[in-house]
Design a protein around this motif. Structure first.
Motif, PDB file in Angstrom:
ATOM      1  N   PHE A 107      -7.683 -18.037  33.785  1.00 45.87           N
ATOM      2  CA  PHE A 107      -8.239 -18.400  32.459  1.00 45.87           C
ATOM      3  C   PHE A 107      -9.647 -17.859  32.329  1.00 45.87           C
ATOM      4  O   PHE A 107     -10.584 -18.474  32.829  1.00 45.87           O
ATOM      5  CB  PHE A 107      -8.231 -19.921  32.281  1.00 45.87           C
ATOM      6  CG  PHE A 107      -6.873 -20.534  32.416  1.00 45.87           C
ATOM      7  CD1 PHE A 107      -5.921 -20.372  31.422  1.00 45.87           C
ATOM      8  CD2 PHE A 107      -6.544 -21.260  33.546  1.00 45.87           C
ATOM      9  CE1 PHE A 107      -4.665 -20.941  31.555  1.00 45.87           C
ATOM     10  CE2 PHE A 107      -5.292 -21.832  33.686  1.00 45.87           C
ATOM     11  CZ  PHE A 107      -4.348 -21.675  32.688  1.00 45.87           C
ATOM     12  N   PRO A 108      -9.829 -16.727  31.621  1.00 38.04           N
ATOM     13  CA  PRO A 108      -8.782 -15.811  31.142  1.00 38.04           C
ATOM     14  C   PRO A 108      -8.227 -14.997  32.302  1.00 38.04           C
ATOM     15  O   PRO A 108      -8.893 -14.847  33.333  1.00 38.04           O
ATOM     16  CB  PRO A 108      -9.526 -14.929  30.144  1.00 38.04           C
ATOM     17  CG  PRO A 108     -10.931 -14.897  30.668  1.00 38.04           C
ATOM     18  CD  PRO A 108     -11.179 -16.238  31.261  1.00 38.04           C
ATOM     19  N   PRO A 109      -7.009 -14.457  32.181  1.00 37.92           N
ATOM     20  CA  PRO A 109      -6.402 -13.711  33.292  1.00 37.92           C
ATOM     21  C   PRO A 109      -7.161 -12.424  33.599  1.00 37.92           C
ATOM     22  O   PRO A 109      -7.464 -11.637  32.691  1.00 37.92           O
ATOM     23  CB  PRO A 109      -4.988 -13.419  32.774  1.00 37.92           C
ATOM     24  CG  PRO A 109      -5.075 -13.527  31.283  1.00 37.92           C
ATOM     25  CD  PRO A 109      -6.143 -14.534  30.997  1.00 37.92           C
ATOM     26  N   ARG A 110      -7.501 -12.232  34.856  1.00 39.78           N
ATOM     27  CA  ARG A 110      -8.172 -10.993  35.266  1.00 39.78           C
ATOM     28  C   ARG A 110      -8.081 -10.837  36.780  1.00 39.78           C
ATOM     29  O   ARG A 110      -8.007 -11.811  37.511  1.00 39.78           O
ATOM     30  CB  ARG A 110      -9.642 -10.977  34.838  1.00 39.78           C
ATOM     31  CG  ARG A 110     -10.508 -12.030  35.523  1.00 39.78           C
ATOM     32  CD  ARG A 110     -11.956 -11.933  35.084  1.00 39.78           C
ATOM     33  NE  ARG A 110     -12.815 -12.866  35.781  1.00 39.78           N
ATOM     34  CZ  ARG A 110     -13.037 -14.118  35.416  1.00 39.78           C
ATOM     35  NH1 ARG A 110     -12.458 -14.586  34.318  1.00 39.78           N
ATOM     36  NH2 ARG A 110     -13.846 -14.895  36.120  1.00 39.78           N
ATOM     37  N   LYS A 111      -8.090  -9.586  37.209  1.00 37.82           N
ATOM     38  CA  LYS A 111      -8.173  -9.272  38.628  1.00 37.82           C
ATOM     39  C   LYS A 111      -9.638  -9.314  39.035  1.00 37.82           C
ATOM     40  O   LYS A 111     -10.502  -8.806  38.323  1.00 37.82           O
ATOM     41  CB  LYS A 111      -7.613  -7.875  38.898  1.00 37.82           C
ATOM     42  CG  LYS A 111      -6.183  -7.661  38.476  1.00 37.82           C
ATOM     43  CD  LYS A 111      -5.803  -6.192  38.686  1.00 37.82           C
ATOM     44  CE  LYS A 111      -4.384  -5.927  38.207  1.00 37.82           C
ATOM     45  NZ  LYS A 111      -4.027  -4.488  38.345  1.00 37.82           N
ATOM     46  N   LEU A 112      -9.918  -9.893  40.202  1.00 37.89           N
ATOM     47  CA  LEU A 112     -11.292  -9.915  40.688  1.00 37.89           C
ATOM     48  C   LEU A 112     -11.641  -8.640  41.450  1.00 37.89           C
ATOM     49  O   LEU A 112     -12.799  -8.223  41.458  1.00 37.89           O
ATOM     50  CB  LEU A 112     -11.521 -11.144  41.576  1.00 37.89           C
ATOM     51  CG  LEU A 112     -11.339 -12.491  40.897  1.00 37.89           C
ATOM     52  CD1 LEU A 112     -11.666 -13.634  41.866  1.00 37.89           C
ATOM     53  CD2 LEU A 112     -12.201 -12.599  39.649  1.00 37.89           C
ATOM     54  N   PHE A 113     -10.646  -8.054  42.086  1.00 35.00           N
ATOM     55  CA  PHE A 113     -10.847  -6.787  42.789  1.00 35.00           C
ATOM     56  C   PHE A 113     -10.202  -5.699  41.933  1.00 35.00           C
ATOM     57  O   PHE A 113      -8.988  -5.496  41.989  1.00 35.00           O
ATOM     58  CB  PHE A 113     -10.226  -6.830  44.181  1.00 35.00           C
ATOM     59  CG  PHE A 113     -11.003  -7.649  45.172  1.00 35.00           C
ATOM     60  CD1 PHE A 113     -11.618  -7.053  46.263  1.00 35.00           C
ATOM     61  CD2 PHE A 113     -11.136  -9.031  45.013  1.00 35.00           C
ATOM     62  CE1 PHE A 113     -12.345  -7.812  47.182  1.00 35.00           C
ATOM     63  CE2 PHE A 113     -11.854  -9.799  45.916  1.00 35.00           C
ATOM     64  CZ  PHE A 113     -12.465  -9.181  47.001  1.00 35.00           C
ATOM     65  N   GLU A 114     -11.003  -5.023  41.135  1.00 42.50           N
ATOM     66  CA  GLU A 114     -10.503  -4.057  40.164  1.00 42.50           C
ATOM     67  C   GLU A 114     -10.388  -2.689  40.828  1.00 42.50           C
ATOM     68  O   GLU A 114     -11.399  -2.048  41.121  1.00 42.50           O
ATOM     69  CB  GLU A 114     -11.455  -3.995  38.965  1.00 42.50           C
ATOM     70  CG  GLU A 114     -10.884  -3.302  37.763  1.00 42.50           C
ATOM     71  CD  GLU A 114      -9.682  -4.042  37.168  1.00 42.50           C
ATOM     72  OE1 GLU A 114      -8.558  -3.506  37.299  1.00 42.50           O
ATOM     73  OE2 GLU A 114      -9.860  -5.113  36.578  1.00 42.50           O
ATOM     74  N   ILE A 115      -9.168  -2.237  41.085  1.00 37.98           N
ATOM     75  CA  ILE A 115      -8.987  -0.974  41.796  1.00 37.98           C
ATOM     76  C   ILE A 115      -8.750   0.189  40.834  1.00 37.98           C
ATOM     77  O   ILE A 115      -8.126   1.188  41.179  1.00 37.98           O
ATOM     78  CB  ILE A 115      -7.864  -1.064  42.847  1.00 37.98           C
ATOM     79  CG1 ILE A 115      -6.547  -1.521  42.220  1.00 37.98           C
ATOM     80  CG2 ILE A 115      -8.266  -2.016  43.968  1.00 37.98           C
ATOM     81  CD1 ILE A 115      -5.368  -1.463  43.183  1.00 37.98           C
ATOM     82  N   ARG A 116      -9.300   0.048  39.642  1.00 35.70           N
ATOM     83  CA  ARG A 116      -9.365   1.168  38.702  1.00 35.70           C
ATOM     84  C   ARG A 116     -10.776   1.180  38.120  1.00 35.70           C
ATOM     85  O   ARG A 116     -11.522   0.203  38.231  1.00 35.70           O
ATOM     86  CB  ARG A 116      -8.325   1.020  37.586  1.00 35.70           C
ATOM     87  CG  ARG A 116      -8.524  -0.234  36.763  1.00 35.70           C
ATOM     88  CD  ARG A 116      -7.345  -0.525  35.861  1.00 35.70           C
ATOM     89  NE  ARG A 116      -7.497  -1.813  35.207  1.00 35.70           N
ATOM     90  CZ  ARG A 116      -7.862  -1.968  33.923  1.00 35.70           C
ATOM     91  NH1 ARG A 116      -8.117  -0.907  33.176  1.00 35.70           N
ATOM     92  NH2 ARG A 116      -7.955  -3.176  33.409  1.00 35.70           N
ATOM     93  N   ARG A 117     -11.145   2.277  37.533  1.00 37.38           N
ATOM     94  CA  ARG A 117     -12.471   2.410  36.956  1.00 37.38           C
ATOM     95  C   ARG A 117     -12.505   1.729  35.591  1.00 37.38           C
ATOM     96  O   ARG A 117     -11.637   1.945  34.752  1.00 37.38           O
ATOM     97  CB  ARG A 117     -12.858   3.887  36.822  1.00 37.38           C
ATOM     98  CG  ARG A 117     -14.231   4.135  36.209  1.00 37.38           C
ATOM     99  CD  ARG A 117     -15.353   3.627  37.104  1.00 37.38           C
ATOM    100  NE  ARG A 117     -16.649   3.781  36.464  1.00 37.38           N
ATOM    101  CZ  ARG A 117     -17.461   4.812  36.661  1.00 37.38           C
ATOM    102  NH1 ARG A 117     -17.097   5.794  37.481  1.00 37.38           N
ATOM    103  NH2 ARG A 117     -18.630   4.878  36.053  1.00 37.38           N
TER     104      ARG A 117
END
Length: 254
Positions: free
Chosen positions: A208-218
């Protein structure tokens, strides 16, 4: 723990001036170390001389006795694990992170300390990949033959761009590697060691809100977007330097 090429002094310098700078978070000890192997012989004298000078000036480079190359990333990672198990037993957590990564150490530390000082054990987190399969195409950078890896799928593993683990896992992974045949994909190899240990990696995400914490894209730089991530990938040294001042000054206002 930042694995980096011996000749990549620009990345090391940028990290020292940004997220790897000492004293960023009061009352929390964070040590950033750079791990290198031996330069290729064609460039050995020049790079080794510069590396020695850099090491004397900064005291944060660990050089290990193996040929530094992409194919040897698994060797490099296992040597890092062994080094951690030998020299860093008093630490709580370690993070393996590539040199081209933005790291939000403020979010990372707050997340790790959210347990009110309770240190997790047998814990590893990052961007977990659960549907990985070996690529049999001989033209692929990640080619694995059936002789090297006969199974049709990989066990769950964390993306090698950056992952965090409790310090007890360093020794456990190092020991488990004695029973796992090496493959050149270091992040998958760590996953194979975790399977032997019966340790499940934890997907780092918010709902909440949905998101990845380790972003493996730019992601395009936005201060408040970056304030809600632990890592974002794909930075050249100057790009990291360009955004850090704005981020450090303003991330708390998000």
């Amino acid at each position: 723990m930042v694995p980096v090429a011996p000749g990549d002094g620009l990345s090391r310098a940028a990290i020292r001036k940004t997220w790897g700078r000492p004293g960023l978070i009061p009352n929390v000890d964070i040590l950033t170390l750079f791990y290198v192997g031996l330069p290729e012989e064609d460039h050995l004298p020049h790079i080794q001389q510069d590396l020695g000078r850099e090491s004397r000036e900064n005291g944060d480079i660990i050089q290990m006795d193996f040929q530094d190359s992409y194919q040897n990333l698994t060797v490099k990672t296992m040597m890092i694990m062994n080094w951690l198990a030998t020299h860093c037993q008093e630490a709580s957590y370690a993070m393996k992170v590539d040199a081209d990564i933005f790291v939000n150490v403020f979010y990372l530390v707050n997340d790790l300390l959210d347990g009110h000082g309770l240190v997790r054990h047998k814990y590893i987190t990052g961007s977990v990949i659960r549907d990985g399969r070996p690529r049999r195409d001989t033209n692929s950078k990640w080619h694995l033959s059936k002789e090297v890896y006969p199974d049709a799928a990989f066990p769950p593993y964390v993306s090698g761009a950056g992952y965090v683990f409790s310090i007890d896992l360093a020794r456990m992974i190092s020991l488990a590697s004695r029973f796992v045949r090496p493959i050149p994909m270091e992040d998958v190899y760590v996953g194979l060691c975790l399977k032997v240990l019966e340790v499940q990696p934890v997907y780092a995400q918010m709902f909440f809100p949905p998101r990845k914490l380790f972003e493996i894209r730019r992601l395009d730089y936005d201060r408040c977007t970056y304030a809600t991530r632990v890592i974002v990938t794909g930075f050249k040294p100057q790009e990291l330097l360009d955004i850090w001042g704005d981020f450090q000054e303003g991330h708390l206002a998000c």
